[in-house]
Design a protein around this motif. Structure first.
Motif, short mmCIF file in Angstrom:
data_model
loop_
_atom_site.label_atom_id
_atom_site.label_comp_id
_atom_site.label_asym_id
_atom_site.label_seq_id
_atom_site.Cartn_x
_atom_site.Cartn_y
_atom_site.Cartn_z
N ASP A 172 -9.66 8.35 -1.28
CA ASP A 172 -8.54 7.42 -1.11
C ASP A 172 -9.04 6.01 -0.81
N GLU A 185 -3.05 11.65 -9.30
CA GLU A 185 -2.49 10.39 -8.81
C GLU A 185 -2.13 9.48 -9.97
N ALA A 190 -1.47 4.25 4.14
CA ALA A 190 -0.64 5.37 3.69
C ALA A 190 -0.35 6.30 4.86
N GLN A 240 2.15 8.17 5.76
CA GLN A 240 2.70 9.49 5.46
C GLN A 240 1.63 10.42 4.92
N THR A 241 0.76 9.88 4.07
CA THR A 241 -0.36 10.68 3.56
C THR A 241 -1.27 11.12 4.69
N THR A 286 0.82 -1.21 0.00
CA THR A 286 0.00 0.00 0.00
C THR A 286 0.85 1.26 0.00
N SER A 287 2.05 1.18 0.58
CA SER A 287 3.00 2.29 0.58
C SER A 287 4.40 1.71 0.61
N ASP A 288 5.39 2.51 0.22
CA ASP A 288 6.77 2.05 0.25
C ASP A 288 7.15 1.65 1.68
#
Length: 452
Positions: free
Chosen positions: A320, A268, A240, A242-243, A171-173
């Protein structure tokens, strides 16, 4: 089981009230309902005799397990995964052994394949795999790709492989939480077929209590459980972080939001897929493009201000989440999973509970393991060697316990019911520690453990 009968009758309305009927009781209720689907299966039929039935066994390749599975499952359809456990039909190329342990190994390598975690280093040490012939001496099909001769793209498999993408991505790095990547809608046929096969596999994991060890995002799980409307802020925080922190920073600004030059629109990334060639094969790798989505009509021209920032954040979080829960890939997976496990059963469970049903339990409780172990060959719970064993396992790190579990059972996770529900060829088979003669080996696969 009387209380479970009541939950299927007069008290059925309580099943979705998770604070009243706990997970263990709802899981047992589900097991009774799913047994109705699998009732009548001859669990004593070993995998090698599958060739005498309607469904022929298949030989999977360690180097390409996903395409081996998808070609087989599309050849025989969803009934293949509903009818009986894969251990009746499966073996790996170059390995004559079969059984529950080999099935658990398959689920592990399939999990790595669909998440893109398989690398050349994962495959180091495997013997070279022969690819000669379509059916081996035991009647197991070698389902290799042959796009030139195969008019049916479904049986050809390999869409995601051709595109160079994984069906599930982090889903995220840096996170090991997965859901489908942002793909166009509608899906190309070959990708749709692969997501259908993935949905069948997830349904299979629940139906036959054979965990697929993948950590799914809560938004993805809520969509599969028919609870997409319950997805929200906490799901963005998980998938996410950080988001989510960025949104919190915007919310914390007491004034000056206008200076951020935000509008009610989102730019996006979306994956692009080349047009398939004749036969359904993709002509190249997938690419990416940037797309802009308006959160409200005319959103590109509507600035975010101190006065409307809360509205913006509410719409942005909802967007999102919907990008996951309403994606074509997720809808495809859910529909296919419900081919195996009816939607009305799945809706009885929360996202964490569904994760447990599909992926098993990752935390290994040594006391539970010990309590659900049987002893043979002269050993008992008080034998010195047995006490030494459990003392050693108790000192292991979580990672070492996972490696031990993988070594003795073929899987790094346990079914939703824990060690008490470890599966063998004939249903539940508890972990077993036994005394054996020096130099003794056991052929075939097993569902329990071994001793020394």
């Amino acid at each position: 089981a009387n209380h479970l009968t009541l939950l299927d009758g007069a008290l059925a309305f309580l099943m979705r009230r998770t604070t009243i009927v706990n997970f263990a009781n709802r899981r047992d209720w589900l097991r009774l309902k799913l047994d109705e689907i699998t009732r009548g299966i001859d669990r004593n039929r070993f995998f090698g005799h599958a060739r005498s039935g309607v469904i022929r066994g298949f030989t999977a390749k360690h180097s390409d397990p996903w395409n081996s599975f998808t070609r087989w499952v599309w050849r025989y359809g969803v009934e293949a995964v509903k009818r009986s456990p894969l251990c009746y039909h499966l073996r790996f190329v170059g390995q004559p052994a079969g059984g529950p342990g080999v099935e658990r190994e398959l689920m592990d390598v399939l999990a790595s394949a669909v998440t893109g975690a398989r690398t050349e280093s994962n495959l180091a040490g495997w013997e070279p795999e022969s690819e000669d012939g379509d059916v081996d001496e035991d009647g197991f099909e070698r389902l290799e790709r042959d796009d030139d001769d195969d008019d049916d793209a479904r049986s050809a498999g390999g869409g995601s492989t051709d595109l160079g993408i994984a069906l599930l991505r982090p889903t995220s790095d840096g996170l090991a939480i997965y859901h489908p990547p942002p793909l166009p809608s509608p899906l190309p046929r070959r990708l749709e077929d692969e997501y259908t096969a993935l949905g069948w596999l997830l349904g299979y994991a629940i139906l036959h209590e054979s965990p697929l060890p993948v950590a799914f995002s809560s938004a993805f799980l809520k969509a599969l459980a028919g609870r997409a409307d319950a997805a929200g802020w906490e799901d963005v925080e998980e998938m996410a972080p950080q988001t989510a922190r960025g949104y919190e920073n915007v919310r914390a600004m007491t004034d000056g939001v206008d200076a951020l030059a935000l509008t009610f629109s989102v730019e996006e990334e979306e994956i692009t897929v080349p047009e398939p060639e004749p036969g359904g094969v993709f002509g190249g790798a997938a690419g990416t493009r940037m797309i802009e989505t308006e959160l409200v009509p005319g959103g590109k021209m509507k600035p975010v201000t101190d006065a409307n920032v809360e509205e913006y954040l509410r719409l942005r979080v909802a967007h999102d989440v919907r990008r996951v829960t309403r994606s074509a890939a997720v809808k495809c997976v859910r529909a296919a999973m419900n081919d195996v496990v009816p939607a009305e059963y799945v809706r009885m469970f929360t996202a964490p509970e569904l994760a447990c049903l599909m992926g098993g339990t990752a935390k290994i409780d040594v006391d539970e393991w010990r309590a659900n172990t049987i002893y043979e060959g002269g050993y008992d719970a008080d034998s010195p060697q047995v006490r030494w064993l459990w003392r050693l396992v108790g000192k292991f790190t979580p990672e070492e316990r996972t490696l031990l579990l993988k070594f003795v059972t073929g899987s790094s996770r346990m079914p939703a019911g824990g060690f008490a529900q470890l599966q063998g060829m004939n249903g539940v088979r508890l972990f077993e520690v036994m005394r054996v003669a020096a130099g003794w080996t056991e052929g075939g696969g097993g569902g329990g453990g071994g001793g020394g």
